[in-house]
Design an enzyme around this catalytic site. Structure first.
Site, PDB file in Angstrom:
ATOM      1  N   ASN A  91    -142.008 -24.990 -47.250  1.00 47.96           N
ATOM      2  CA  ASN A  91    -142.239 -25.940 -48.417  1.00 47.96           C
ATOM      3  C   ASN A  91    -143.728 -26.281 -48.640  1.00 47.96           C
ATOM      4  OD1 ASN A  91    -139.598 -26.562 -49.298  1.00 47.96           O
ATOM      5  ND2 ASN A  91    -139.115 -28.021 -47.597  1.00 47.96           N
ATOM      6  N   HIS A 143    -137.335 -29.282 -57.447  1.00 41.84           N
ATOM      7  CA  HIS A 143    -135.788 -29.125 -57.095  1.00 41.84           C
ATOM      8  C   HIS A 143    -135.561 -30.352 -56.044  1.00 41.84           C
ATOM      9  CE1 HIS A 143    -133.109 -28.409 -53.571  1.00 41.84           C
ATOM     10  NE2 HIS A 143    -132.408 -27.598 -54.407  1.00 41.84           N
ATOM     11  N   ASN A 144    -136.624 -30.740 -55.260  1.00 44.65           N
ATOM     12  CA  ASN A 144    -136.457 -31.545 -54.229  1.00 44.65           C
ATOM     13  C   ASN A 144    -136.721 -32.933 -55.018  1.00 44.65           C
ATOM     14  OD1 ASN A 144    -136.519 -29.526 -52.444  1.00 44.65           O
ATOM     15  ND2 ASN A 144    -137.534 -30.731 -50.836  1.00 44.65           N
ATOM     16  N   SER A 184    -133.568 -23.485 -50.433  1.00 46.09           N
ATOM     17  CA  SER A 184    -132.783 -24.718 -50.522  1.00 46.09           C
ATOM     18  C   SER A 184    -131.525 -24.326 -49.691  1.00 46.09           C
ATOM     19  CB  SER A 184    -132.528 -25.088 -51.788  1.00 46.09           C
ATOM     20  OG  SER A 184    -131.878 -26.261 -51.306  1.00 46.09           O
ATOM     21  N   GLU A 220    -133.392 -33.923 -56.121  1.00 43.23           N
ATOM     22  CA  GLU A 220    -132.573 -34.233 -55.266  1.00 43.23           C
ATOM     23  C   GLU A 220    -132.911 -35.488 -54.887  1.00 43.23           C
ATOM     24  OE1 GLU A 220    -133.185 -31.421 -51.743  1.00 43.23           O
ATOM     25  OE2 GLU A 220    -133.141 -33.384 -50.538  1.00 43.23           O
ATOM     26  N   LYS A 233    -139.108 -25.007 -56.577  1.00 45.02           N
ATOM     27  CA  LYS A 233    -138.627 -25.624 -55.195  1.00 45.02           C
ATOM     28  C   LYS A 233    -138.965 -27.237 -55.007  1.00 45.02           C
ATOM     29  CE  LYS A 233    -136.098 -26.484 -51.365  1.00 45.02           C
ATOM     30  NZ  LYS A 233    -136.919 -27.084 -50.396  1.00 45.02           N
ATOM     31  N   GLY A 263    -141.201 -17.901 -36.959  1.00 49.27           N
ATOM     32  CA  GLY A 263    -140.671 -19.153 -36.875  1.00 49.27           C
ATOM     33  C   GLY A 263    -139.218 -19.104 -37.065  1.00 49.27           C
ATOM     34  N   GLY A 281    -135.308 -20.877 -40.007  1.00 48.03           N
ATOM     35  CA  GLY A 281    -135.800 -19.142 -39.790  1.00 48.03           C
ATOM     36  C   GLY A 281    -134.536 -18.574 -38.881  1.00 48.03           C
TER      37      GLY A 281
END
Lengths: 302, 302, 302, 302
Positions: free
Chosen positions: D97, D178-179, D123, D182, D175, D7, D12
């Site tokens: 994700n 975390h979002n 992130s 955010e 994560k 990817g 990536g």
């Protein structure tokens, strides 16, 4: 009782009629002929002549005037004018949606001149003429007692739907919180219906649901009755904007919660969602798009 | 009609009585003698013998069983057991607060065995026995039609307070949203009263206000009627914890809103305030205190 | 430049030292010896004699006094006192967290007496002495320009971390919104950490997570740096209360949003969650319990 | 170390380059020539031939493949394909994700086949290539240790910005939160700027404010740095829609909070405001208008 009504709009006009039906000697005042004509056609005693209006109220010290004008500057000017024309012992009622701080101030000023100032938070909208008005009353005992005959007629029943809450301002204060709650309830219903409408799997009939919910459920209410009626006419509301106006009471309720440090998250949010509905473009939304583009290279709509 | 009821708790027991009063041939089942005795005392036909219960339901293909047990594993095990005992053409009702996804799955599985599975979201609580139950019904037409006589009796009136919402799961789905709305409405009232109580200037009487609001106002509702009743008994609620339990429906409503991408801020927040009430100590609050101390040298409580 | 500082607490005292280090001729005033001693020990020129303080400020029309006292009545009385002692052309700075409406009013009143009134919203807390202060400055150009040397020293760098926002009041206004945003950010972090801590499956290390997030992630920030530091010392915060104090700025931000009709749901809610944290018992919660018992016969905690 | 990347999109592709710069022997795979060309131009070893890609990874049991494709079905199919081609002892990384529940399930399934499955919540967006990526790592020790050289290169510094959070799924879980945070932070900033922009009195400069706030204030952050940059280019965002997209993590964070019964009001609301932004017309708003008309005779927009 003998009573005068200033402001013959949707609310005041209907109240004149309900008082008249209740056998009171009521006289209405409005500047606008447009407001007077339909009432006169229904046999109400109305005038656009302030001197005549005052003269018809009876003896000084025994007069009562109900002011039913939009909250704001006009309330102040009408009350100022009245205060100059009335005499100690007379009663002035503010039946509008005034801010309770203003009411407290006015109550004090008018008491200083011997006038009884009574604040009546009035709920019921266009339905009050037939169903009676819910009334939250504040002010000095003497003034409230003088009004009792009128209040008992305007209410759904003499002993229901109205009460003397406390001192000057308390009627408008309780009405303010009433409206804050109303915002929260309305938003709760609206969110629920929006969610069900979006859940396509079941192809639900909003009108049927509202009708079913009106009986036997925990969430039955008068607001739901009205919603069911509205849905019957047009379940899709295609012709309606999603702009939701708000009046001062919701905002003042939040400010009161801020001043007291009491959490009112749902009432607050219901009001702020109305603000959101009033925006044509949300700058916050644009900024969020800009941020997303800035850190993630996310494609954003333009 | 002939109908069986499994689960004779607060809800199921009362429904047996209302059905009996309505002239139906109803038999109740519960494992617990504690549940059976009061119903037997009132002349209801109840048993703790499942074989006898099934035998009393009538001919295969014409039987109807209403399951009224708490949402969760027990619902599944009762339905599994029933499915093994019943025959094609029989009707199984889930009158509990099951998740609509589970109901959809069960409806499909049972349809595969020729059984009619009907979901009935039931509202009304302990008042249903006298006032009737609000019922949101989902499932195949054939099953719903077979239940009609019972539904007409359980409802506040034959043609009111119940409706066939749509396919399997839709009854529980609409009941789920109903409860989400209920959370929002309850929170709106509670915030309003908390605010008024905190506003010491007016020394307001919560019980009086609730009573006044019940008549003529925009926010009159059955929830308010109950609140007024509760306030009459104890306006200060001193003996009550401020811990507010929540059941699955509020949570599922939010999850549905997330899955559909539909905003339900007020319903969501009302539910999350319940979570907050359930915390003994908030780690988030402790962290906020720690942050304040870290950047501002603010004194914090320890 | 020559400048006086009134109020030698945590903020004012540190600012005196930073100004001194920057080569300015700064004199500090505080009533309390407790505040004076540590500064005197560090070689700062400080006094508890107001006459001497004023005398040391230089020539009338060229003097500058920075007031750094807690927002509220004391600010007004200090400024009133100063205004009586100073002369046209002198500069008064309010570096505290005053309400911007008060500042606008004061700015106008002082301008009428020929004084330059400058409002400086000051951020940075106890770290400002080493890292510099973020400063949002409002007021007349003449006053701001006169202050420039001091501002360039107090800021993290002469050309960074400070700016002239606009007319009188704008500095405090922007600082107010700054604090509102701060409430929202803090709450977002705190919620995230509380959630992770409650998710027992992974047995996560809060301190490690905060530390990892400080570098390379989208949510890295100075607040996170401080949080990581606080977590290093005590990840469980066992000794801390979950009571979260709030100062005026968060509340005023919401009031401003109400007055402008601009939705600020997250800032509002973050502030209201602080109110919730400040309650020992929630009457709303008790009422919700009472309602649940009333309609559902739900067992409630007592 | 030798490592493969599947990817080669925005994330990536940049990671291949950063790994290469760090001295690793990295080979990239993507189906699309469009993705390969720019990387090949920069000297990276990339291919669209899966067999060649696998062959270049080294000895069975020592291979490592980093999968960096969009969350969803494609992740599953890539991992399924890889699992068939790799051998016990090999390491598969999911750097996307993914939902942590899926990751937990995959981790178990792959462990059953002797593969080490490592989840890396990543992130940093488009800035990671230069600033390094913040990485939250979950999975078995053996797998994580094998990846260490790559992680140390991809991170902002070998010992900063990454960490092994816990077992399989924990990297994606952290994560996810975390979002969620955010979303809350972004909304807080956006609300603050929207409010200041609406407060016309001061005619504030959004770009200047963001720039000032970047230094010395409590709310300085990387998000604010980006916002300041975006504002520099176009303070009015006139060309941007206020539609704010959301990805799964915000939604999953709320679902987690629902499942755990932990209040996350600000994160939830920030996400729901994005839903609101995504609506062309709000049915809830239309219904509220209809209700207002029904009870109050209020004029509503059509």
């Amino acid at each position: 009782m003998k009573i005068g009504m200033i402001g013959l709009g949707k609310m005041g006009g209907n109240m004149v009629l309900r008082l008249k039906q209740g056998g009171h000697d009521v006289i209405g005042y409005d500047r606008s002929d447009e407001a007077l004509t339909p009432l006169r056609d229904k046999g109400a005693n109305v005038t656009s002549d302030m001197d005549a209006f005052i003269a018809a109220l009876g003896e000084p010290g025994e007069r009562a005037v109900w002011v039913m004008v939009p909250a704001g500057k006009i309330t102040q000017s009408v009350i100022d004018d009245l205060a100059g024309r009335l005499a100690p012992g007379d009663v002035i009622v503010d039946g509008g949606n005034s801010n309770f701080h203003d009411t407290q101030r006015r109550g004090e000023a008018l008491a200083g001149r011997g006038l009884h100032f009574v604040d009546v938070g009035t709920s019921g909208g266009v339905w009050g003429i037939t169903e009676g008005y819910g009334m939250m009353v504040g002010g000095p005992d003497a003034g409230v007692e003088r009004l009792r005959p009128a209040l008992e007629t305007l209410a759904p029943a003499p002993d229901r739907g109205w009460g003397h809450m406390g001192p000057s301002g308390s009627g408008h204060y309780v009405k303010m919180v009433h409206n804050g709650i109303e915002y929260g309830m309305m938003q709760a219903y609206a969110e629920g219906f929006e969610l069900m409408k979006a859940h396509k799997t079941f192809n639900l009939d909003m009108s049927q649901i509202a009708e079913v919910w009106r009986h036997g459920t925990v969430i039955r209410s008068w607001l739901l009755d009205l919603t069911a009626e509205a849905l019957k006419n047009s379940a899709d509301f295609d012709s309606l904007s999603d702009y939701v106006a708000d009046s001062g009471e919701g905002r003042w309720t939040i400010i009161d919660s801020i001043e007291l440090g009491v959490p009112t998250p749902v009432i607050t949010l219901a009001t702020q969602m109305r603000f959101r509905s009033q925006q044509e473009v949300s700058y916050a939304g644009q900024m969020l798009s800009a941020m997303r583009r800035a850190f993630g290279g996310h494609a954003v709509k333009t």
